[in-house]
Scaffold this active site. Structure first.
Site, mmCIF file in Angstrom:
data_model
loop_
_atom_site.group_PDB
_atom_site.id
_atom_site.type_symbol
_atom_site.label_atom_id
_atom_site.label_comp_id
_atom_site.label_asym_id
_atom_site.label_seq_id
_atom_site.Cartn_x
_atom_site.Cartn_y
_atom_site.Cartn_z
ATOM 1 N N GLU A 22 0.853 -1.043 -0.034
ATOM 2 C CA GLU A 22 0.250 0.077 0.067
ATOM 3 C C GLU A 22 0.943 1.619 -0.113
ATOM 4 O OE1 GLU A 22 -3.508 0.633 2.524
ATOM 5 O OE2 GLU A 22 -2.539 2.394 3.027
ATOM 6 N N PHE A 24 1.251 5.836 -0.480
ATOM 7 C CA PHE A 24 0.038 7.185 0.154
ATOM 8 C C PHE A 24 0.436 8.049 -1.339
ATOM 9 C CE2 PHE A 24 2.948 7.803 3.340
ATOM 10 C CZ PHE A 24 4.055 8.642 2.843
ATOM 11 N N HIS A 80 -7.939 3.346 -3.252
ATOM 12 C CA HIS A 80 -9.060 3.723 -2.213
ATOM 13 C C HIS A 80 -9.741 4.476 -2.453
ATOM 14 C CE1 HIS A 80 -5.691 1.720 1.331
ATOM 15 N NE2 HIS A 80 -5.957 1.823 0.220
ATOM 16 N N ARG A 110 -15.644 4.422 4.436
ATOM 17 C CA ARG A 110 -16.160 5.529 4.315
ATOM 18 C C ARG A 110 -15.697 6.601 4.759
ATOM 19 N NH1 ARG A 110 -18.296 7.066 10.773
ATOM 20 N NH2 ARG A 110 -15.584 7.159 10.651
ATOM 21 N N ASP A 112 -12.566 9.188 7.338
ATOM 22 C CA ASP A 112 -12.068 9.318 8.535
ATOM 23 C C ASP A 112 -13.330 10.789 8.240
ATOM 24 O OD1 ASP A 112 -11.293 7.952 10.509
ATOM 25 O OD2 ASP A 112 -9.553 8.248 9.419
ATOM 26 N N ASP A 158 -14.545 3.873 15.755
ATOM 27 C CA ASP A 158 -15.453 3.953 17.124
ATOM 28 C C ASP A 158 -16.158 4.273 18.283
ATOM 29 O OD1 ASP A 158 -15.452 6.576 15.168
ATOM 30 O OD2 ASP A 158 -16.688 6.150 14.331
ATOM 31 N N LYS A 182 -22.118 -4.935 4.515
ATOM 32 C CA LYS A 182 -21.137 -4.789 3.608
ATOM 33 C C LYS A 182 -20.094 -5.564 2.896
ATOM 34 C CE LYS A 182 -17.634 -2.544 6.031
ATOM 35 N NZ LYS A 182 -16.336 -1.826 6.078
ATOM 36 N N GLN A 193 -7.296 -3.220 9.264
ATOM 37 C CA GLN A 193 -7.047 -2.319 9.600
ATOM 38 C C GLN A 193 -5.464 -3.209 10.801
ATOM 39 O OE1 GLN A 193 -5.551 0.148 9.878
ATOM 40 N NE2 GLN A 193 -7.443 1.154 10.552
ATOM 41 N N TYR A 285 1.607 -2.320 4.716
ATOM 42 C CA TYR A 285 1.448 -0.836 4.620
ATOM 43 C C TYR A 285 2.638 -0.806 4.756
ATOM 44 C CZ TYR A 285 -3.588 -1.327 6.781
ATOM 45 O OH TYR A 285 -4.594 -1.597 6.543
#
Ligand code: FAD
Length: 332
Positions: A22, A24, A80, A110, A112, A158, A182, A193, A285
């Site tokens: 992964e 960014f 993503h 969703r 953050d 959450d 989902k 995660q 990651y």
């Protein structure tokens, strides 16, 4: 090709282990060339796929990176996509764009809350949660995309209690039930995660199977590269750290080399245990670093050498063009 098809095909071959990286999008113009060079080296290790994260403030950059990763390097790319500040027209624009670039894979999230906000608030004309996004993608694009979703072995932050950082049993079960919704809505793959307690991950997989989630569940592995980065990521994700890891890192935290070596050791042990339980796809990651993930793969015998390098460009003109497009986006 959809990543899920690759995973299903590999599962028929007893020995085959797949891995993915992964990334960014680069944050600076200098970072663009470094990233292209790194992607070139990483592509030589034939990851099953790689993915690029999404930031609502840098949407164009994620779209362009997805294009580069899929088409310049010819590695299956998963983009993503989050609902944060994204009305449905923009979601569709992003999906239409990657479809026209030949991508078949999306990680539907969703997202953050935007910086400075505590709670996620639905954008006007947008979606409230990943479930809505998955449903929308399946309704509008049929079977074109392989849809991956996020899963949380320790439950989503959450639903964690403030006092002990753990979920209630009800909170954990609700999170699992929602994950199943989902999948039922059309997702075909789960990436988790990050975690450092492998038993928590294995129990989570078992709990998913108990409630009828049958799709592959790919562990998200964060190789520890440096102490500050480790604290930042685990605080952000509210990850539970086993005491032996905290103690070991505390004693070497000022020695960068020792931290990296320990991170590679821990990452290797985690992956060995996961593979021994029959899970044959590993997701790294990378945090845009190459050595830690590659060292783990070397230790596992999944790649044979690390420092393969060849002079960029693969195709000089293409690379120059892509690099200048990306840099322009960072200038705006
Ligand atoms: P959701 O699946 O919508 O769930 C969020 C929480 O709300 C869960 O606790 C869920 O149980 C609850 N919930 C939501 N709707 C319902 C409902 N209808 N009923 C019951 N419970 C509900 N963030 C980025 O900004 N960019 C990225 O590129 C990115 N990539 C990621 C990749 C992975 C593999 C992971 C694990 C996370 C990533 N994130 C990324 C972070 C992610 O956006 C956050 O964790 C976000 O807070 C939740 O996204 P989600 O898709 O899991 O949300």
């Amino acid at each position: 090709m959809k990543v899920i098809e690759k995973i299903k095909a590999a599962s028929k071959e007893e020995q085959e282990v797949l891995f993915s990286f992964e990334y960014f999008p680069p944050r600076t113009q200098d970072g663009v060339d470094k990233m292209l060079e790194q992607l070139d080296r990483m592509s030589l290790h034939s990851p099953a796929y790689w993915d690029i994260t999404w930031r609502d403030s840098a949407a164009k950059l994620s779209l362009e990176m997805a294009n580069v990763m899929q088409n310049l390097f010819s590695i299956e790319t998963m983009m993503h996509l989050t609902c944060t500040k994204m009305p449905v027209e923009e979601i569709d624009h992003a999906l239409d764009t990657i479809k026209s670039q030949g991508l078949h894979n999306v990680l539907a999230l969703r997202g953050d809350p935007p910086l400075g906000q505590d709670k996620f608030v639905k954008t006007e004309g947008g979606f409230e949660c990943a479930l809505d996004l998955v449903t929308h993608i399946r309704n509008k694009y049929g079977d074109y995309f392989g849809i991956t979703i996020a899963g949380y072995p320790e439950a989503h932050p959450d639903v964690l209690r403030i006092d002990d950082g753990l979920p209630t049993s009800e909170g954990y079960q609700n999170d699992l039930a929602y994950l199943k919704r989902k999948v039922d809505a059309g997702a075909d793959l789960i990436i988790t995660q990050l975690f450092f307690d492998t038993n928590i991950f294995l129990n989570f997989v078992n709990d998913c199977r108990q409630i009828g989630i049958t799709c592959p569940i790919v562990p998200g592995i964060l190789p520890i590269n440096d102490y500050k980065g480790f604290l930042k990521m685990t605080n952000l994700c509210k990850t539970k750290i086993p005491t032996e890891i905290t103690t070991a890192l505390e004693s070497i935290k000022d020695n960068e080399e020792a931290v990296r070596a320990y991170g590679i050791h821990i990452g290797t042990e985690m992956c060995k245990k996961i593979l021994a339980h029959g899970i044959k796809t590993l997701h790294f990651y990378t945090v845009n670093k190459e050595i830690p993930a590659l060292s783990i793969l070397m230790n596992l015998g999944l790649i044979s050498e690390i420092n393969i390098s060849r002079p960029l460009p693969i195709n000089e003109e293409d690379v120059k063009k892509m690099s200048s497009e990306l840099k322009k986006m960072l200038r705006r």
